[in-house]
Write a protein that holds these residues in place. Structure first.
Motif, mmCIF file in Angstrom:
data_model
loop_
_atom_site.group_PDB
_atom_site.id
_atom_site.type_symbol
_atom_site.label_atom_id
_atom_site.label_comp_id
_atom_site.label_asym_id
_atom_site.label_seq_id
_atom_site.Cartn_x
_atom_site.Cartn_y
_atom_site.Cartn_z
ATOM 1 N N PHE A 784 15.736 -10.337 -21.091
ATOM 2 C CA PHE A 784 14.152 -10.526 -21.531
ATOM 3 C C PHE A 784 14.046 -9.544 -22.645
ATOM 4 O O PHE A 784 13.394 -9.930 -23.946
ATOM 5 C CB PHE A 784 13.157 -10.410 -20.541
ATOM 6 C CG PHE A 784 11.801 -10.363 -21.051
ATOM 7 C CD1 PHE A 784 11.295 -11.761 -20.797
ATOM 8 C CD2 PHE A 784 11.110 -9.609 -21.610
ATOM 9 C CE1 PHE A 784 9.948 -12.041 -21.363
ATOM 10 C CE2 PHE A 784 9.711 -9.840 -22.189
ATOM 11 C CZ PHE A 784 9.161 -11.040 -21.967
ATOM 12 N N LYS A 785 14.233 -8.250 -22.493
ATOM 13 C CA LYS A 785 14.204 -7.323 -23.629
ATOM 14 C C LYS A 785 15.005 -7.840 -24.980
ATOM 15 O O LYS A 785 14.402 -7.464 -26.037
ATOM 16 C CB LYS A 785 14.760 -6.026 -23.132
ATOM 17 C CG LYS A 785 14.830 -4.990 -24.195
ATOM 18 C CD LYS A 785 15.109 -3.678 -23.767
ATOM 19 C CE LYS A 785 15.522 -2.632 -24.839
ATOM 20 N NZ LYS A 785 16.693 -3.000 -25.809
ATOM 21 N N HIS A 786 16.157 -8.199 -24.936
ATOM 22 C CA HIS A 786 17.174 -8.496 -25.654
ATOM 23 C C HIS A 786 16.598 -9.900 -26.460
ATOM 24 O O HIS A 786 16.457 -10.008 -27.848
ATOM 25 C CB HIS A 786 18.507 -8.917 -25.574
ATOM 26 C CG HIS A 786 19.160 -7.390 -25.140
ATOM 27 N ND1 HIS A 786 20.322 -7.402 -24.221
ATOM 28 C CD2 HIS A 786 18.777 -6.088 -25.396
ATOM 29 C CE1 HIS A 786 20.490 -6.143 -24.314
ATOM 30 N NE2 HIS A 786 19.556 -5.247 -24.903
ATOM 31 N N ALA A 787 15.837 -10.855 -25.601
ATOM 32 C CA ALA A 787 15.628 -12.085 -26.261
ATOM 33 C C ALA A 787 14.268 -12.256 -26.619
ATOM 34 O O ALA A 787 14.113 -13.183 -27.635
ATOM 35 C CB ALA A 787 15.946 -13.138 -25.101
ATOM 36 N N ALA A 788 13.460 -11.485 -26.025
ATOM 37 C CA ALA A 788 11.870 -11.737 -26.233
ATOM 38 C C ALA A 788 11.562 -11.468 -27.714
ATOM 39 O O ALA A 788 10.570 -12.214 -27.965
ATOM 40 C CB ALA A 788 11.131 -10.728 -25.442
ATOM 41 N N PRO A 789 11.983 -10.522 -28.526
ATOM 42 C CA PRO A 789 11.423 -10.409 -29.949
ATOM 43 C C PRO A 789 11.784 -11.600 -30.864
ATOM 44 O O PRO A 789 11.216 -12.174 -31.464
ATOM 45 C CB PRO A 789 12.454 -9.269 -30.557
ATOM 46 C CG PRO A 789 12.595 -8.410 -28.915
ATOM 47 C CD PRO A 789 12.653 -9.228 -28.067
ATOM 48 N N VAL A 790 13.120 -11.999 -30.681
ATOM 49 C CA VAL A 790 13.503 -13.090 -31.545
ATOM 50 C C VAL A 790 12.611 -14.449 -30.961
ATOM 51 O O VAL A 790 12.620 -15.434 -31.821
ATOM 52 C CB VAL A 790 14.802 -13.227 -31.602
ATOM 53 C CG1 VAL A 790 15.590 -13.657 -30.103
ATOM 54 C CG2 VAL A 790 15.432 -14.409 -32.641
ATOM 55 N N VAL A 791 12.459 -14.625 -29.700
ATOM 56 C CA VAL A 791 11.942 -15.751 -29.231
ATOM 57 C C VAL A 791 10.473 -15.671 -29.436
ATOM 58 O O VAL A 791 9.877 -16.744 -29.814
ATOM 59 C CB VAL A 791 12.104 -15.933 -27.467
ATOM 60 C CG1 VAL A 791 10.941 -16.942 -27.156
ATOM 61 C CG2 VAL A 791 13.495 -16.423 -27.262
ATOM 62 N N THR A 792 9.888 -14.547 -29.648
ATOM 63 C CA THR A 792 8.463 -14.418 -30.083
ATOM 64 C C THR A 792 8.462 -14.888 -31.494
ATOM 65 O O THR A 792 7.479 -15.813 -31.796
ATOM 66 C CB THR A 792 7.926 -12.927 -29.830
ATOM 67 O OG1 THR A 792 8.085 -12.831 -28.289
ATOM 68 C CG2 THR A 792 6.507 -12.915 -30.115
ATOM 69 N N ALA A 793 9.185 -14.564 -32.390
ATOM 70 C CA ALA A 793 8.998 -14.979 -33.676
ATOM 71 C C ALA A 793 9.253 -16.352 -33.667
ATOM 72 O O ALA A 793 8.636 -17.151 -34.722
ATOM 73 C CB ALA A 793 10.121 -13.995 -34.456
ATOM 74 N N ALA A 794 10.242 -16.741 -33.004
ATOM 75 C CA ALA A 794 10.666 -18.134 -33.322
ATOM 76 C C ALA A 794 9.527 -19.030 -32.773
ATOM 77 O O ALA A 794 9.162 -19.977 -33.369
ATOM 78 C CB ALA A 794 11.808 -18.529 -32.450
ATOM 79 N N ALA A 795 8.958 -18.642 -31.654
ATOM 80 C CA ALA A 795 7.655 -19.465 -31.120
ATOM 81 C C ALA A 795 6.710 -19.347 -32.145
ATOM 82 O O ALA A 795 6.009 -20.412 -32.485
ATOM 83 C CB ALA A 795 7.410 -18.910 -29.804
ATOM 84 N N ILE A 796 6.205 -18.239 -32.818
ATOM 85 C CA ILE A 796 5.092 -17.995 -33.603
ATOM 86 C C ILE A 796 5.580 -18.948 -34.940
ATOM 87 O O ILE A 796 4.607 -19.698 -35.517
ATOM 88 C CB ILE A 796 5.174 -16.561 -34.134
ATOM 89 C CG1 ILE A 796 4.506 -15.840 -33.019
ATOM 90 C CG2 ILE A 796 4.236 -16.425 -35.192
ATOM 91 C CD1 ILE A 796 4.453 -14.300 -33.113
#
Length: 891
Positions: A784-796
């Protein structure tokens, strides 16, 4: 797969100009094809095989003058007062000028039509007076004729009696001796009597002839009066039937004109639509305001609007904030534009050979932009992290393509499956829409896997800002100082301990510390949001769905205020009459049918409007009480179809429905029927794919259940805004109504694909940590820690792109843009980043359970790139090829 993509990424990074040139050629070919072969799109949602289409085909063949499109024009006085005679003449002249526009077959002038109705009413009244006078005259003649008939009958009886007496005398004379004086005297006397009787008979016959002539004239007059009476009865019934169909309002402040086109509205070119508007807009100088119906002003030739540009601009801002440099932020945008250019360009090039709705390129554009940015971003982000960790440039590009590119491939494949599965619905325009969007997504995946590595190689170290390099250098120096004196194993252990400690912080740490509370709260919240979905109603958009300041909305609202909302959605009924009728019988039968149709609930008017020359096909116009998308009008459609059997048995007339209002109901109902099998196919195929990707049973099931929660919550949001009108001022929903009929099926396909995107990126990080030896629960936090930032940006970014379509120039795209943006918001942040980590933390190692027999037969697609973790050997010739470009990039 990971190894193959690694090689593809390395090839693209080494053969930069070959890859770029190839894509330039592809763009040129597709762009040229689009420029040469692009045809018009439409909003024709007819379904082959439906009754609506069958009746439309019947009219085209048997009553062509009734086929073709129709648009409405609403006139009002600019000062809000009643029309002046001069304004009425100006409107009539302007409508007459419209007949010179190509594709225009004719016009219905409201004032001429109203005058004709008034003249017809006056003629009926005059005819009734003449009929009454004729009946009175005949009534006066009847006693005289009757007396004459009686007198003639009495005279005939007397003559017959006299003749009988003479005949008796003749018999008596015959008994006397022949030649006797008595016989001769009697014979002379009888002859004189017979002569006198014959004279009386001749006189009687003259009276009889005179009576016969008078009686014939009387009977002819009676027949004429009967015929006129029948004609007047038909005319009166026709007038009564049309009484509630007004073209000029009772206060003379609004009028409705109709433009009849020789072809379907979808075939009318934007230029001809505009020409119609230009000719009628000249009425401004006469103090007349003109509003055009949606059919006339709708222009679906423009794909990209201002709102969409704003959405992309927001996505660019997010990229810039995340990546910190214009060069890096511009790369995902450029990749998305290339993918969209090829995908949408290819779609538009096919519009001359494939009937395509306007939303097909719009959906392809919407998805192409969103996934194109995200897919490239995942690879760019992985590459940047590897560069900061000291990996060599081209090796980093190759490994980023082999790892993140692997996830991109399978994520894209789920989207393609979901979209391509629209072909199984049996609905042509949906199949075309799904295939166009699926092709664009597939092209976006190819762009991300080939052109992105090539551009990263060309960019070199500029993919990171100088500030990022400097910050990383300081952090590296500090890190090395802290781990000085430790061997490699001890350093790896220390790094892992730091990584584990960091993973307990932030949102992922909070969710996994309180997994039950997080899971229950998120699920309950989504269930509450989904409550409005229970009231979901489906329909196709009408003029009431348009922006308040639009001409279409004004025409719709003015019509509703002055003529009733039902005038915005007339229903066309096509009747098949029995053979052998004359014109009067056919007209009477048509009125009988109209009377039956008018008895149906929520029908304001039912009028026979046209009949074929052979008197076998008739057209009736039904005006419902409410607008075309209302529940009552949908019920009217059903009731009219149910009435067909009774009309067949009672009047020997079979009927069928056509027109846009009936077609909308057909489309909505067929789409609703296609939802369950489509959902089963999409979910079933994608479950198999996810089992293959994650080598787990529970993770795919969890992903699917999470998607269903996202879906119903998205439906709830759409119903609340677009059907109930909540926050209507914010989202420009002035007239809430039924939800776009094909929104659910598209939302299912698109949202499922995008949800699986985030599932792949979130869960593959967890799978990667678990495969590399971490405890299952800790692997959830680490991944989660590794994927969350990029998934957050991608979702936004994806939410930003979709949100741009909420205010699209194409009204039907708006609820779809909202549904996708809201659905992604819920799925990314509530399901994938709350429910999934909480549930997987609770499941622990069992989340990755797979039956042994299934483990043996499943191929290892290595979505997390485990096979690349130990890949360190690089051919010498490859290193030699790397050096010049890297040096150039650094310079």
């Amino acid at each position: 797969m990971a190894l193959w993509l690694y090689k593809l990424g390395r090839f693209s990074a080494r053969r930069v100009w070959l890859v770029i040139a190839s894509w330039v050629v592809i763009i040129g070919v597709v762009g040229g094809a689009a420029a040469l072969f692009m045809g018009p799109t439409s909003n024709d949602f007819q379904l082959p095989g439906t009754q609506t289409q069958q009746m439309a085909d019947k009219l085209k063949a048997e009553l062509p003058e009734a086929s073709g499109g129709t648009g409405t024009v609403v006139f009002t006085s600019s000062n809000g007062e009643a029309f002046t005679p001069a304004q009425e003449k100006a409107i009539t002249a302007a409508l007459k000028s419209v007949t010179t526009v190509p594709s225009v077959k004719g016009v219905i002038d409201p004032f001429l039509t109203t005058a004709q109705k008034a003249d017809g009413a006056a003629q009926i009244a005059d005819g009734e007076k003449q009929l009454a006078a004729g009946e009175a005259e005949l009534a006066a003649q009847a006693p005289t004729l009757e007396a004459a008939a009686n007198e003639l009958a009495s005279g005939k009886a007397q003559l017959d009696a006299a003749q009988a007496q003479i005949d008796a005398q003749k018999a008596q004379i015959a008994a006397l001796p022949a030649g006797s004086p008595q016989a001769e005297a009697a014979t002379a006397q009888i002859a004189a009597g017979q002569a006198q009787l014959d004279a009386q008979k001749a006189q009687w016959q003259g009276g009889q002839d005179q009576y016969t002539t008078g009686k014939a004239a009387f009977d002819a007059g009676q027949a004429t009066l009967t015929e006129k009476k029948a004609e007047l009865a038909v005319a009166q019934r026709t007038s009564d039937a049309a009484a509630k169909v007004l073209f000029v309002s009772e206060n003379n402040k609004a009028a409705i004109g109709q433009i009849q086109f020789s072809e379907s509205m979808n075939a009318v070119t934007p230029a001809n639509r505009q020409l119609v508007q230009d000719k009628l807009n000249t009425l401004d100088s006469s103090g007349v305001s003109v509003a055009f119906s949606k059919e006339i002003v709708e222009d679906v030739s423009e794909v990209f609007g201002v709102a969409e540009v704003v959405g992309v601009a927001v996505a660019a801002a997010v990229l810039l904030i995340m990546l910190g440099t214009f060069v890096a932020a511009g790369l995902p945008l450029l990749m998305a534009i290339v993918g969209v250019g090829v995908g949408v360009g290819g779609t538009m090039a096919l519009t001359t050979v494939v009937d395509m709705s306007s939303i097909s390129p719009m959906l392809a554009l919407m998805l192409g932009l969103a996934v194109g940015i995200d897919y490239s971003l995942f690879i760019v982000n992985r590459h940047r992290q590897q560069l900061l960790n000291g990996m060599e440039m081209r090796e980093s590009i190759a490994k980023a393509t082999g790892t993140s590119g692997n996830a991109v491939t399978f994520a894209g494949l789920t989207v393609v499956i979901a979209l391509a599965a629209l072909t199984v619905t049996g609905i042509p325009f949906l199949a075309v829409m799904g295939l166009a969007a699926a092709a664009t997504v597939a092209i976006s995946v190819l762009v991300a896997l080939t052109l992105t590595p090539a551009m990263l190689s060309l960019m070199g170290t500029r993919v990171l800002s100088r500030k990022a390099w400097a910050k990383n250098a300081i952090a590296t120096t500090k890190h090395n100082a802290e781990l000085a004196g430790l061997n490699d194993a001890e350093k790896a252990s220390a790094d892992e301990a730091v990584d584990i400690a960091r993973s307990t912080r932030g949102w992922g740490g909070l969710v996994t510390k309180h997994p039950v509370i997080s899971l229950v709260t998120a699920v309950v919240a989504l269930v509450i949001i989904a409550i409005p979905a229970t009231g979901l109603r489906l329909a196709l958009p009408d003029g009431g769905s348009e922006p308040v300041d639009s001409s279409a909305y004004q025409a719709y609202s003015i019509t509703g205020e002055n003529f009733g909302t039902g005038m915005n959605g007339p229903i066309i009924v096509v009747g098949s009459l029995p053979a052998g009728l004359d014109k009067n019988q056919a007209n009477t039968l048509n009125l009988d049918v109209a009377d039956k149709l008018r008895e149906i609930d929520n029908v304001t008017a039912a009028v026979p409007v046209m009949m074929s020359e052979d008197l076998r096909t008739s057209v009736y116009q039904i005006i419902p009480t409410e607008g075309p998308a209302s529940e009552s009008t949908v019920q009217v459609i059903h009731d009219l179809r149910e009435a067909s059997s009774s009309l067949e048995s009672d009047l020997k007339v079979s009927i069928g429905l056509t027109g846009q209002t009936a077609a909308n109901v057909d489309v909505s109902e067929k789409l609703g029927a296609a939802l369950p099998p489509y959902l089963a196919i999409v979910v079933g195929l994608s479950l198999l794919l996810l089992i293959l990707v994650f080598r787990s049973i529970l993770v795919p099931l969890l992903a699917t259940v999470g998607f269903l929660l996202s879906l119903v919550a998205a439906f709830g949001g759409v119903v609340a805004v677009y059907q109930w009108g909540w926050l209507g001022g914010i989202f420009d929903v002035a007239n809430p109504g039924a939800v776009l009929s094909f929104l659910p099926i598209i939302l299912i396909g698109v949202l499922f694909g995008l949800a699986m995107d985030y599932q792949v990126f979130i869960a593959s990080g967890m799978r990667e940590a678990f495969a590399h030896g971490q405890d299952a629960k800790q692997a959830v936090r680490t991944g989660f820690k590794h994927a969350a930032p990029v998934v957050t940006a991608a979702a936004i970014i994806m939410i930003s792109v979709f949100s741009g379509f909420i205010f699209s120039h194409l009204t039907m795209v708006r609820p779809l843009g909202f549904a996708l943006a809201f659905g992604v918001l819920i799925d990314a942040f509530v399901v994938r980043m709350t429910i999934v980590p909480a549930a997987m933390y609770l499941l622990g190692k069992s989340a990755w359970w797979l039956p042994a027999w299934l483990e043996k037969i499943l191929p290892d697609v290595d979505v997390e790139g485990a096979k690349l973790a130990t890949l360190t050997d690089i051919p010498d010739n490859a290193r030699e090829l790397d050096e010049p470009l890297e040096s150039a990039a650094v310079r």
